[in-house]
Write an enzyme that holds these catalytic residues in place. Structure first.
Site, PDB file in Angstrom:
ATOM      1  N   TRP A 111       0.831  -1.201   0.000  1.00  0.00           N
ATOM      2  CA  TRP A 111       0.000   0.000   0.000  1.00  0.00           C
ATOM      3  C   TRP A 111       0.869   1.256   0.000  1.00  0.00           C
ATOM      4  O   TRP A 111       0.443   2.313   0.389  1.00  0.00           O
ATOM      5  CB  TRP A 111      -0.893   0.002   1.248  1.00  0.00           C
ATOM      6  N   CYS A 117      -6.862  -4.989  -1.619  1.00  0.00           N
ATOM      7  CA  CYS A 117      -8.003  -5.802  -1.200  1.00  0.00           C
ATOM      8  C   CYS A 117      -8.817  -6.405  -2.338  1.00  0.00           C
ATOM      9  O   CYS A 117      -9.185  -7.569  -2.305  1.00  0.00           O
ATOM     10  CB  CYS A 117      -8.895  -5.021  -0.243  1.00  0.00           C
ATOM     11  N   HIS A 145     -13.484  -1.284   1.146  1.00  0.00           N
ATOM     12  CA  HIS A 145     -12.731  -2.509   1.367  1.00  0.00           C
ATOM     13  C   HIS A 145     -13.516  -3.627   0.704  1.00  0.00           C
ATOM     14  O   HIS A 145     -14.741  -3.556   0.600  1.00  0.00           O
ATOM     15  CB  HIS A 145     -12.540  -2.742   2.868  1.00  0.00           C
ATOM     16  N   ASP A 172     -11.934 -12.961   4.464  1.00  0.00           N
ATOM     17  CA  ASP A 172     -11.229 -11.761   4.009  1.00  0.00           C
ATOM     18  C   ASP A 172      -9.770 -12.135   3.759  1.00  0.00           C
ATOM     19  O   ASP A 172      -9.037 -12.460   4.692  1.00  0.00           O
ATOM     20  CB  ASP A 172     -11.355 -10.665   5.070  1.00  0.00           C
ATOM     21  N   TYR A 174      -2.283  17.425  49.025  1.00  0.00           N
ATOM     22  CA  TYR A 174      -3.541  16.767  49.371  1.00  0.00           C
ATOM     23  C   TYR A 174      -4.691  17.087  48.428  1.00  0.00           C
ATOM     24  O   TYR A 174      -5.654  16.346  48.328  1.00  0.00           O
ATOM     25  CB  TYR A 174      -3.932  17.080  50.822  1.00  0.00           C
TER      26      TYR A 174
HETATM   27  C1  LIG Z   1      -6.589  10.338  45.495  1.00  0.00           C
HETATM   28  O1  LIG Z   1      -6.597  11.648  46.020  1.00  0.00           O
HETATM   29  C2  LIG Z   1      -7.263  12.623  45.245  1.00  0.00           C
HETATM   30  C3  LIG Z   1      -7.142  13.941  45.938  1.00  0.00           C
HETATM   31  O2  LIG Z   1      -5.821  14.146  46.326  1.00  0.00           O
HETATM   32  C4  LIG Z   1      -8.720  12.243  45.069  1.00  0.00           C
HETATM   33  O3  LIG Z   1      -9.335  13.157  44.191  1.00  0.00           O
HETATM   34  C5  LIG Z   1      -8.816  10.855  44.495  1.00  0.00           C
HETATM   35  O4  LIG Z   1     -10.165  10.455  44.439  1.00  0.00           O
HETATM   36  C6  LIG Z   1      -8.031   9.872  45.329  1.00  0.00           C
HETATM   37  N1  LIG Z   1      -8.115   8.591  44.662  1.00  0.00           N
HETATM   38  C7  LIG Z   1      -8.184   7.434  45.313  1.00  0.00           C
HETATM   39  C8  LIG Z   1      -8.314   6.221  44.471  1.00  0.00           C
HETATM   40  O5  LIG Z   1      -8.120   7.363  46.507  1.00  0.00           O
END
Ligand SMILES: *[C@@H]1O[C@H](CO)[C@@H](O)[C@H](O)[C@H]1NC(C)=O
Ligand SMILES: *[C@@H]1O[C@H](CO)[C@@H](O)[C@H](O)[C@H]1NC(C)=O
Ligand SMILES: *[C@@H]1O[C@H](CO)[C@@H](O)[C@H](O)[C@H]1NC(C)=O
Ligand SMILES: *[C@@H]1O[C@H](CO)[C@@H](O)[C@H](O)[C@H]1NC(C)=O
Ligand SMILES: *[C@@H]1O[C@H](CO)[C@@H](O)[C@H](O)[C@H]1NC(C)=O
Length: 450
Positions: A8, A44, A103, A126, A283
């Site tokens: 091709w 093809c 095709h 095919d 966090y």
């Molecule tokens: C991990 O942490 C984040 C926030 O820091 C949260 O949004 C998320 O759901 C968490 N995931 C799990 C699988 O715990």
């Protein structure tokens, strides 16, 4: 010893342009006279023409089928995915899926004693080498009835053929910063148009679209599509699931040992790559720095579970761990035969512990000796150590004590004194910090008597 070689590339030097053949006889003769070396080149319609000739020679009723907007679904998800960046460039590298303008394949008429009488009749074959099936470029026979009814779990290669005429065309837009994709459009009608063959006894076009699928947009057509997805385990659950297990609660200063456990839920083998990485995060979930990455390519047998040990070393994460002490591990598992899976775990690392010891009973107005004990879990020396202690009704002012460097694995004991002012349950709070650990806290309730 194949009869015909596909090409091709647009450059057909050393062979015939696939478009210049006018029949199968020359191809078969050239193949024989060369000592059965593949004839160059076919595409093809050439493959299908030669197969028609061979099938008819062998006594099978056979015909050629042309499909317009033919999907080439490489990962068996019944979808042709297309990726674009926000600036509009087509991201070819993201997928091998494509839609061919047309095709051509074959149908041959025979019974399916392996499947049952319902599936007798036209069978799709095919001959164009496109995808490996059991490690050979081959496709079919797939019963036409099975394709129309969405019975994609039957032999052979039904999911591929079903996708050629039914796949949804899904357009995704990639966000370059996060590398995540957003679905921009789904076209459920574009694939599989004007399925055609030559009418018997005339040169008219016979439309056989109705033999391949219920009319586009009808409820039967969507139900069949859904049924096919169910049979491929694509709706209710991913084909492969996974989780990260943490061996023991990890501590700052130690390597984080994890196990990635992957389980194949399907009753056939699943082939996947797992792209794994670990980030230190705060966090809120905001990633700070990638501290580890690796990738695995593997095949899981039917219902097989496999565990892969993973080690994120302290040396790699120490500089990037925030005081939130969280590392996020992810594994993006791309499964060839089905839906992709993402495995994610937030791993909280514990600080090493500081303990507070008081050999004597606390009494109002009497000096009480307190001992802080800390063991350096690292192999290396820690320095810039500082102990802060406070406690209402126990201490007038905060105590600050500079602690000399602590050698690797050594235990340090720091003594200080408090003088309780009132009786009752009082709380002593200590906060130990050094260059490698921040804010290691210890609480101790002290019962003060008269
Ligand atoms: C991990 O942490 C984040 C926030 O820091 C949260 O949004 C998320 O759901 C968490 N995931 C799990 C699988 O715990
Ligand atoms: C075509 O392929 C041949 C053989 O690989 C090569 O020698 C030739 O340069 C190619 N021609 C073009 C135009 O690319
Ligand atoms: C197609 O033919 C050209 C010209 O001979 C050659 O260079 C090229 O490698 C061939 N492509 C494949 C996929 O065989
Ligand atoms: C496309 O196919 C090639 C060759 O088989 C493979 O190396 C590549 O990883 C595939 N790309 C994707 C996005 O699956
Ligand atoms: C603990 O000590 C560190 C270092 O001296 C300081 O930055 C931090 O604010 C203290 N934390 C508390 C809760 O007192």
């Amino acid at each position: 010893k194949g009869v015909l070689m596909g090409n091709w590339s647009g450059n057909y030097s050393g062979g015939e342009n696939p478009g210049s053949w006018s029949g199968s006889v020359k191809i078969l003769q050239q193949w024989k006279s060369s000592g059965f070396r593949p004839v160059r080149y076919g595409q093809c319609w050439v493959f299908a023409g030669v197969l028609t000739t061979v099938l008819r020679c062998l006594g099978f009723p056979a015909r050629m089928i042309t499909n317009f907007n033919s999907a080439h679904d490489t990962n068996t998800n019944l979808r042709v995915d297309k990726y674009y960046s926000p600036d509009g460039s087509y991201l070819e590298y993201r997928t091998n899926d494509s839609v061919w303008n047309f095709h051509v394949w074959n149908e041959a008429w025979f019974t399916r004693s392996d499947l049952g009488a319902k599936y007798n009749g036209w069978q799709i074959l095919d001959a164009t080498p496109q995808e490996l099936s059991s490690n050979i470029f081959q496709c079919g026979p797939a019963s036409l009835v099975a394709i129309k009814e969405g019975d994609v779990d039957l032999g052979y290669d039904c999911p591929f053929v079903f996708a050629e005429v039914n796949a949804d065309e899904v357009t995704w837009i990639l966000d370059k910063d996060t590398q995540s994709v957003k679905k921009a459009a789904t076209d459920i009608r574009s694939v599989g148009k004007y399925l055609s063959t030559k009418a018997v006894g005339s040169f008219a076009r016979l439309d056989v679209t109705d033999a391949y699928k219920y009319s586009e947009g009808s409820s039967e057509e969507r139900e069949t599509f859904q049924k096919a997805r169910d049979k491929l385990n694509m709706n209710l659950m991913p084909r492969v699931t996974g989780k990260f297990e943490v061996k023991s609660r990890p501590e700052v200063g130690q390597d984080v040992e994890l196990v990635l456990q992957l389980t194949n839920l399907a009753s056939a083998a699943s082939t996947l790559t797992a792209n794994m990485n670990a980030w230190t995060i705060v966090y809120t979930g905001k990633p700070i720095r990638e501290v580890w990455k690796d990738s695995l390519a593997l095949t899981l047998g039917p219902q097989e579970e496999k565990a892969f040990p993973i080690k994120i070393s302290y040396a790699d994460y120490q500089k990037h761990l925030t005081t939130d002490n969280v590392i996020r591990a992810t594994a993006v598992c791309q499964v060839k035969e089905g839906a992709d899976t993402v495995v994610l775990k937030n791993i909280s690392l514990e600080n090493p512990t500081v303990t507070l010891k008081m050999p004597n009973q606390a009494k109002v107005g009497e000096v009480l000796k307190v001992e802080m004990v800390f063991t350096n879990p690292l192999a290396e020396e820690i320095s810039s150590c500082l102990l802060l202690a406070e406690g209402s009704d126990l201490l007038q002012d905060e105590i600050r004590k500079e602690v000399p460097p602590v050698k690797g694995k050594e235990t340090v004991r720091v003594c200080f004194e408090v003088t309780p002012k009132k009786k009752g349950a009082k709380q002593l709070l200590a906060n130990f910090s050094c260059d490698k650990f921040k804010d290691i806290k210890a609480f101790q309730v002290i019962t003060v008597v008269d």
